[in-house]
Design an enzyme around this catalytic site. Structure first.
Site, PDB file in Angstrom:
ATOM      1  NE  ARG A  13      -3.472   7.410   6.005  1.00  0.00           N
ATOM      2  CZ  ARG A  13      -4.091   7.973   7.040  1.00  0.00           C
ATOM      3  NH1 ARG A  13      -3.411   8.252   8.139  1.00  0.00           N
ATOM      4  NH2 ARG A  13      -5.373   8.273   6.964  1.00  0.00           N
TER       5      ARG A  13
ATOM      6  CE  LYS B  81      -5.929   1.982  -0.450  1.00  0.00           C
ATOM      7  NZ  LYS B  81      -6.455   1.981   0.873  1.00  0.00           N
TER       8      LYS B  81
ATOM      9  CD  GLU C 121       5.670  -3.863   3.422  1.00  0.00           C
ATOM     10  OE1 GLU C 121       5.060  -4.707   4.098  1.00  0.00           O
ATOM     11  OE2 GLU C 121       6.055  -2.768   3.898  1.00  0.00           O
TER      12      GLU C 121
ATOM     13  CE  LYS D 222      -3.512   2.439   2.588  1.00  0.00           C
ATOM     14  NZ  LYS D 222      -4.505   2.370   3.656  1.00  0.00           N
TER      15      LYS D 222
HETATM   16  C1  PBG Z   1      -6.964   3.301   5.561  1.00  0.00           C
HETATM   17  C2  PBG Z   1      -7.467   3.229   4.163  1.00  0.00           C
HETATM   18  C3  PBG Z   1      -7.378   4.210   3.178  1.00  0.00           C
HETATM   19  C4  PBG Z   1      -8.004   3.701   2.039  1.00  0.00           C
HETATM   20  C5  PBG Z   1      -8.463   2.425   2.360  1.00  0.00           C
HETATM   21  N1  PBG Z   1      -8.094   2.136   3.672  1.00  0.00           N
HETATM   22  C6  PBG Z   1      -6.854   5.596   3.230  1.00  0.00           C
HETATM   23  C7  PBG Z   1      -5.504   5.919   3.644  1.00  0.00           C
HETATM   24  O1  PBG Z   1      -4.612   5.071   3.762  1.00  0.00           O
HETATM   25  O2  PBG Z   1      -5.309   7.093   3.857  1.00  0.00           O
HETATM   26  C8  PBG Z   1      -8.142   4.426   0.742  1.00  0.00           C
HETATM   27  C9  PBG Z   1      -9.155   3.876  -0.202  1.00  0.00           C
HETATM   28  C10 PBG Z   1      -9.476   4.762  -1.338  1.00  0.00           C
HETATM   29  O3  PBG Z   1      -8.863   5.826  -1.553  1.00  0.00           O
HETATM   30  O4  PBG Z   1     -10.399   4.398  -2.081  1.00  0.00           O
HETATM   31  N2  PBG Z   1      -7.916   2.825   6.480  1.00  0.00           N
END
Ligand code: PBG
Length: 327
Positions: free
Chosen positions: A220, A251, A236, A197
């Site tokens: 983040r 993602k 990962e 991610k």
């Molecule tokens: C964190 C999370 C995020 C998304 C899914 N789970 C946001 C982030 O990491 O800031 C993003 C999903 C999207 O943009 O469609 N709980």
């Protein structure tokens, strides 16, 4: 004209021929719909930056899940929007937290008809907006966060989740969650790990959807991956599989098709990809201006994610694409 004149065009000439030789195909079974449930509202609230997506009440969530099931969609991933936030994100593991209430209702009404996936993170529930708990210096404390993730996993499993999906990018999160599930009698609940991610600028509309602002204009980057790295994603993924992940995820999806392909080539577990909120919003906004064809671009994007190697695609286009694919 000699061989191989016109060979490639021959196989493109007829729709039936194109279907026959197609190398990949997008199916309704590949799709997972992300859904939001918000505490203390009595009617669904549309999300401005995600046109067509709403924050649901528990009742409207169940209706939407039934509609998705009737379209043939086999899975949903659930996010909660709580009324109260605190430093440790208590609502995420509260037996009566909004996601747990919603999961119990979904299991009562749908049984095992759809795979119920619970996003497992703290950011929607913390007052500072980070994905974990903070130490004295205001940094996200990895190991203290793992304890909280274990508690959230057990609460989600007890409420009826089939899969929990840790999205916080803490080191060791899959192992901690697997252990918490196994020692609480939930060895049948699986883990869809958000393994690779990235710290992406494409999550903006999602943060509106869950009312999350990171305190002090923070980001983040201290726990999500650097977009410049691909090999690190494989590291990962391998760690998550060794720790017990049942499925791994990349993602965002479209800006990371090379990562999806590399992960697919490297491992044999199912690979998921999240076509995130910013990727959806760009298509919708351009289509609203009449600059592109929404449905055609959605199909092309999701088809590209499939072609890159994803078996499972999380997308806000799930319902409308299922309608097209279902004829
Ligand atoms: C964190 C999370 C995020 C998304 C899914 N789970 C946001 C982030 O990491 O800031 C993003 C999903 C999207 O943009 O469609 N709980």
């Amino acid at each position: 004209m000699g061989f191989p004149a016109r060979r490639l065009r021959r196989s493109r000439r007829l729709p039936a021929m194109r279907r026959l030789v197609a190398e990949s195909s997008l199916g309704i079974d590949d799709l997972v719909a992300p859904l939001f449930v918000r505490e203390s509202i009595d009617a669904p609230v549309p999300i401005a930056s995600l046109p067509g997506v709403s924050q649901h009440t528990v009742a409207s969530l169940v209706l939407e899940a039934k509609r998705l099931a009737s379209l043939g969609i086999g899975a949903l991933v659930l996010f909660g929007v709580p009324t109260c936030k605190d430093p440790v994100g208590s609502g995420a593991s509260d037996r009566d937290g909004v996601v747990q209430i919603a999961l119990r209702q979904l299991r009562d009404d749908l049984g095992d008809e759809m795979v119920l996936i619970a996003d497992l993170c703290l950011d929607e529930y913390t007052d500072h907006g980070h994905c974990g708990v903070l130490n004295d210096r205001g940094e996200v404390d990895n190991d203290a966060t793992l304890v909280r993730y274990g508690e959230v996993a057990v609460a989600q499993a007890e409420a009826g989740a089939h899969l929990v999906a840790p999205s916080g990018m803490m080191d060791g999160q899959v192992a901690a969650i697997r252990a918490a599930l196994d020692t609480s009698g939930h060895d049948d609940v699986g883990i869809l790990a958000y393994s690779a991610k990235y710290a992406s600028a494409l999550y903006g509309p999602f943060r509106d959807a869950v009312d999350v602002t990171i305190a002090g204009g923070g980001d983040r980057k201290g726990y999500q991956q650097d977009p410049r790295n691909r090999r690190e994603a494989l590291e990962e993924v391998r760690l998550d599989i060794a720790e017990g992940a049942d499925l791994v995820m990349v993602k965002p999806a479209l800006a990371y098709l090379d990562v999806i392909a590399a992960v697919r080539a490297a491992v044999d577990v199912p690979v998921a990809a999240y076509n995130v909120s910013g990727e959806y919003a760009m298509v919708v906004a351009a289509a609203e201006r009449g600059w592109i064809d929404r449905q055609a671009v959605a199909l092309e994007h999701l088809g590209a994610i499939k072609r890159a190697g994803a078996d499972v695609i999380l997308t806000y286009f799930a319902a409308e694409v299922a309608e097209v694919l279902g004829g």
